[in-house]
Motif scaffolding. Structure first.
Motif, PDB file in Angstrom:
ATOM      1  N   ALA A 114      -1.026  43.171   4.806  1.00 46.47           N
ATOM      2  CA  ALA A 114      -2.020  42.106   4.966  1.00 46.47           C
ATOM      3  C   ALA A 114      -2.165  41.300   3.676  1.00 46.47           C
ATOM      4  CB  ALA A 114      -3.361  42.699   5.382  1.00 46.47           C
ATOM      5  N   GLU A 115      -2.193  42.009   2.560  1.00 48.72           N
ATOM      6  CA  GLU A 115      -2.275  41.339   1.262  1.00 48.72           C
ATOM      7  C   GLU A 115      -1.063  40.440   1.030  1.00 48.72           C
ATOM      8  OE1 GLU A 115      -3.446  43.044  -3.016  1.00 48.72           O
ATOM      9  OE2 GLU A 115      -1.420  43.660  -2.400  1.00 48.72           O
ATOM     10  N   LEU A 116       0.102  40.955   1.361  1.00 45.62           N
ATOM     11  CA  LEU A 116       1.342  40.196   1.198  1.00 45.62           C
ATOM     12  C   LEU A 116       1.366  38.987   2.129  1.00 45.62           C
ATOM     13  CD1 LEU A 116       4.165  39.836   0.043  1.00 45.62           C
ATOM     14  CD2 LEU A 116       4.976  41.611   1.605  1.00 45.62           C
ATOM     15  N   GLY A 117       0.961  39.201   3.382  1.00 50.20           N
ATOM     16  CA  GLY A 117       0.922  38.102   4.335  1.00 50.20           C
ATOM     17  C   GLY A 117       0.022  36.981   3.864  1.00 50.20           C
ATOM     18  N   GLU A 118      -1.139  37.340   3.310  1.00 56.30           N
ATOM     19  CA  GLU A 118      -2.079  36.343   2.801  1.00 56.30           C
ATOM     20  C   GLU A 118      -1.455  35.531   1.671  1.00 56.30           C
ATOM     21  OE1 GLU A 118      -5.400  34.058   2.429  1.00 56.30           O
ATOM     22  OE2 GLU A 118      -5.023  35.560   3.991  1.00 56.30           O
TER      23      GLU A 118
ATOM     24  N   VAL B 135       1.269  33.107   3.232  1.00 59.21           N
ATOM     25  CA  VAL B 135       0.694  32.028   4.042  1.00 59.21           C
ATOM     26  C   VAL B 135      -0.041  31.015   3.167  1.00 59.21           C
ATOM     27  CG1 VAL B 135      -1.029  31.506   5.814  1.00 59.21           C
ATOM     28  CG2 VAL B 135       0.581  33.377   6.157  1.00 59.21           C
ATOM     29  N   SER B 136      -0.690  31.495   2.097  1.00 66.56           N
ATOM     30  CA  SER B 136      -1.417  30.582   1.220  1.00 66.56           C
ATOM     31  C   SER B 136      -0.470  29.677   0.429  1.00 66.56           C
ATOM     32  CB  SER B 136      -2.301  31.372   0.252  1.00 66.56           C
ATOM     33  OG  SER B 136      -1.507  32.139  -0.641  1.00 66.56           O
TER      34      SER B 136
ATOM     35  N   GLN C  45       5.556  25.927   0.215  1.00 67.55           N
ATOM     36  CA  GLN C  45       6.652  26.067  -0.748  1.00 67.55           C
ATOM     37  C   GLN C  45       7.510  27.303  -0.488  1.00 67.55           C
ATOM     38  OE1 GLN C  45       5.447  25.700  -4.813  1.00 67.55           O
ATOM     39  NE2 GLN C  45       4.587  23.659  -4.547  1.00 67.55           N
ATOM     40  N   ALA C  46       6.925  28.377   0.039  1.00 66.49           N
ATOM     41  CA  ALA C  46       7.667  29.629   0.236  1.00 66.49           C
ATOM     42  C   ALA C  46       8.557  29.528   1.471  1.00 66.49           C
ATOM     43  CB  ALA C  46       6.694  30.800   0.371  1.00 66.49           C
TER      44      ALA C  46
ATOM     45  N   GLU D 122       3.605  40.549  10.745  1.00 65.98           N
ATOM     46  CA  GLU D 122       2.388  40.214  10.000  1.00 65.98           C
ATOM     47  C   GLU D 122       2.229  38.700   9.892  1.00 65.98           C
ATOM     48  OE1 GLU D 122      -1.058  40.247   7.871  1.00 65.98           O
ATOM     49  OE2 GLU D 122      -0.111  42.015   8.779  1.00 65.98           O
ATOM     50  N   LEU D 123       3.318  38.012   9.608  1.00 67.59           N
ATOM     51  CA  LEU D 123       3.267  36.552   9.501  1.00 67.59           C
ATOM     52  C   LEU D 123       3.028  35.912  10.867  1.00 67.59           C
ATOM     53  CD1 LEU D 123       6.165  35.954   6.937  1.00 67.59           C
ATOM     54  CD2 LEU D 123       3.698  35.894   6.510  1.00 67.59           C
TER      55      LEU D 123
END
Length: 546
Positions: free
Chosen positions: A267-271, A274-275, A279-280, A303-304
Motif C-alpha cells: 500500500a505504501e509503495l502503491g501510494e 500513484v502520487s 512521471q513514473a 495494488e495499482l
C-alpha cells in the motif's frame, strides 16, 4: 582455495594440526576428508583424500567468522559481563554488533576497550576446544552463569537431547558451526564504529580471502534497520521469539500478521507510485535469486489496479538474443545472465516507443526455437505504466533511452533479521538458498544437491549484475515473511537429509539443517493463495509462478 594434504606429513593417531609444519599451521582453517568438513583438530585414519582449506574457500571463511564472533563475544563478556551483545548481518558484507537494552553507550572509549581485549585474546593464542557432549540441562546452567537468556530460550526448541559447546578459558559459547583451533587464527579483521553499535569486517572467499573495501549502503542499511525494529517490536527477531509467538497467539494470527505487514508495504509503495504517476512510466523490479520477484510484480500490479491504474507487464526474457549470439561464460556455455544476452537496443527502443504513445509489436522469445518470434501488438495510454522485472531491471544500461525521472526502481529481497540467538544471525543468503531448494524440488524436479551445486554461479551473477545497482532503488521491498521457515522446514529438511556425508554438498546442507530444525512446523493450508510464499511451496493463484 583447497590444497592437497602432503602424505609425507601423516602420522597415525595425530591431528592435522599436529602434523602440519609450524609455518603452515595458521595458513589453513579446516580440512575436508572425503568431502566431509572437519576441524584442524580432527585425527584422520589415513592421508587419503584430505584437502586443506584457506580463506579463498567459503567454508574456511565461515569458520573464520564463527571464531571472530566467538572471540568478540568473549571479549565483551570479560569486560561487561552484565551486558548482552547482539550480532546481525549488515551493509558491505559485514556484521553489526550492539548492546541489547543497555545503559552503556557504545562510544569510542568502549569500542577501544573491546578492540584491545580482542587483540589481547588473539595475542595469547588461546585454545578453543569443543566440549564433550552434555545434556541441555547442563548447557542451560552454563548459560545462566553467563547471563545468556537468549541461548537458554533457543535450547528449549533443540530437538536433540545433547549439546556440544566450545570453551576458551572459562568462557563457553556455540556458533552453530566449526571453529578455528585457537584465537590466534584471527589474523585480519576490522572493527569500526557504526552508531549506535559497531561493524565487523572480515575476509570473504569471493574477495580471494581479503576484506572487502567498505562501501556504505544507506538505502540497503535503512531497510535492514526497519526490518530489525519491526521484528523486535513484534517480538519475532529470533527463532525462539517466532516459536513463542505461535504458541501465544496461534499460527493463523502469526501468518496473517506477517501477510498484513506485506500488504502495508504494498500500500505504501502503491501510494508513492500513484502520487508520481505522471512521471513514473517504467516500473523496474530487480532482486537476487528467490526474492519472490514474480509474485511481487503481480501483487504490485493488482495494488495499482485497486487505485484505478492499469499497468502492463512486459517480460525482459522475450528480448533474449538467438542462442548463437549469446556470449559464453567461463565454462563455454551461453551466459544467459549477462546483460549482453539481451537485445538491449531493441528493448530500449521498444520501451521508448511505448512511452511516447506509439503502437508497438512486442517480440516473444520461443525457447524451443531459440529465437524471437513476433508477439502481440500493443499501445498504452499516458497514465499506463509499464512493469518490467528481472536481474537487469535496475541497470541503467538496459533502459538508457528512458530518462531517469520516468523510472521508478524497486529492489526486492528478503531482508531477514532473524537470529538463532544473540550471537548467531541467520544469513540472508542461506534463507534465499532454502527458498530455492524448496522451489526447485517442487517445480523443477531438481534435487537439493543440484540446487546447491548451482548456487556459487548464481551468487557470482548477483555480485556482478544486481548488488551494484541496489542503492539506485527508489523503494526497497523486504520480501521476508517471518513465518516462512516454519513452513519450508518440512519441505527442506527431507531433501537436505538425502545428501550423503561424502557428497561435496553435504557441508552446505548440514549448515542449513542446523538452524532449520529449531523452527516449529506450521501447516501450508493457512498460507493465503496470493502470498509470496506460494511462489516456493505451490498452489499460488498466480498460475505462471508454478
Amino acid at each position: 582455495m583447497s590444497q592437497k594434504f602432503n602424505p609425507e606429513y601423516f602420522k597415525k593417531g595425530c591431528s592435522i594440526l599436529e602434523m602440519l609444519p609450524d609455518n603452515m599451521k595458521k595458513s589453513f582453517y579446516c580440512i575436508t576428508v572425503n568431502n566431509r568438513l572437519r576441524e584442524l583438530n580432527y585425527k584422520p585414519n589415513s592421508p587419503d583424500d584430505i584437502n586443506l582449506l584457506d580463506l579463498n574457500d567459503l567454508e574456511a571463511t565461515h569458520i573464520f567468522q564463527n571464531t571472530l564472533r566467538f572471540v568478540i563475544a568473549m571479549a565483551t563478556h570479560n569486560l561487561y559481563p552484565d551486558e548482552r551483545l547482539h550480532f546481525s548481518y549488515n551493509v558491505s558484507r559485514s556484521i553489526y554488533a550492539y548492546f541489547v537494552d543497555s545503559n552503556i553507550r557504545l562510544d569510542t572509549k568502549v569500542l577501544r576497550n573491546i578492540k584491545n581485549e580482542v587483540d589481547r585474546l588473539i595475542e595469547l593464542d588461546l585454545p578453543i576446544e569443543r566440549t564433550k557432549a552434555m545434556s541441555k540441562e547442563e548447557a542451560i546452567k552454563i548459560y545462566e552463569m553467563e547471563n545468556a537468556p537468549d541461548k537458554i530460550e533457543t535450547l528449549k526448541y533443540r530437538p536433540d537431547k545433547e549439546v556440544h559447546l566450545y570453551q576458551c578459558q572459562k568462557y563457553f559459547n556455540y556458533m552453530y558451526g566449526y571453529m578455528a583451533p585457537s584465537t590466534g587464527y584471527l589474523n585480519k579483521f576490522i572493527i569500526k564504529p557504526y552508531s549506535p553499535g559497531f561493524l565487523i569486517q572480515y575476509p570473504r572467499s569471493e574477495c580471494n580471502g581479503e576484506i572487502p573495501v567498505f562501501e556504505d549502503a544507506p538505502v540497503f542499511g535503512k531497510t535492514l534497520k526497519i526490518s530489525s525494529l519491526w521484528a523486535k517490536k513484534v517480538g519475532i527477531d529470533s527463532i525462539a521469539g517466532i516459536n513463542n509467538y505461535v504458541k501465544k497467539y496461534g499460527a493463523i494470527d502469526f501468518i496473517n500478521m506477517c501477510e498484513s505487514h506485506h500488504n502495508n508495504m504494498l500500500a505504501e509503495l502503491g501510494e508513492q507510485i500513484v502520487s508520481n504517476l505522471d512521471q513514473a512510466r517504467l516500473i523496474c523490479i530487480a532482486g537476487p535469486s528467490s526474492s519472490g520477484k514474480t509474485t511481487f510484480s503481480n501483487r504490485l500490479r493488482l495494488e495499482l489496479m485497486s487505485r484505478g491504474v492499469k499497468p502492463i507487464k512486459i517480460s525482459i526474457d522475450d528480448f533474449y538474443l538467438p542462442k548463437n549470439q549469446i556470449p559464453l561464460d567461463e565454462n563455454g556455455e551461453p551466459d544467459l545472465e549477462c546483460l549482453q544476452a539481451l537485445d538491449v537496443p531493441l528493448f530500449n527502443q521498444t520501451m521508448l516507443s511505448l512511452i511516447e504513445g506509439e503502437e508497438v509489436q512486442l517480440p516473444k522469445f520461443d525457447f524451443k526455437l531459440g529465437k524471437q518470434v513476433p508477439g502481440e501488438i500493443i499501445q498504452i495510454a499516458n497514465d499506463q505504466p509499464i512493469i518490467i522485472e528481472g536481474i537487469h531491471a535496475l541497470n541503467e544500461d538496459l533502459t538508457n533511452l528512458i530518462p531517469k525521472h520516468q523510472k521508478f526502481k524497486i529492489y526486492i529481497a528478503p531482508q531477514a533479521q532473524i537470529n538463532i540467538d544473540d550471537h548467531n544471525p541467520i544469513s540472508l543468503t542461506d534463507l534465499r538458498l532454502v527458498r530455492r531448494i524448496v522451489r526447485d524440488f517442487q517445480f523443477r524436479h531438481s534435487s537439493a544437491e543440484e540446487t546447491i551445486s548451482m548456487w556459487p554461479s548464481v551468487r557470482r551473477g548477483e555480485f556482478r549484475w544486481i548488488y551494484k545497482n541496489q542503492e539506485n532503488a527508489d523503494y526497497v521491498f523486504n520480501s521476508l515473511l517471518p513465518y516462512e521457515l516454519c513452513i519450508m522446514k518440512k519441505y527442506a529438511l527431507p531433501v537436505l537429509k538425502q545428501i550423503k556425508s561424502d557428497s561435496p554438498y553435504y557441508i552446505t546442507a548440514n549448515r542449513l539443517v542446523k538452524f532449520l530444525k529449531y523452527f516449529d512446523d506450521l501447516e501450508d493450508e493457512m498460507v493465503p493463495n496470493n502470498s509470496l510464499m506460494r511462489e516456493f511451496i505451490g498452489k499460488s493463484c498466480f498460475k505462471e509462478v508454478n
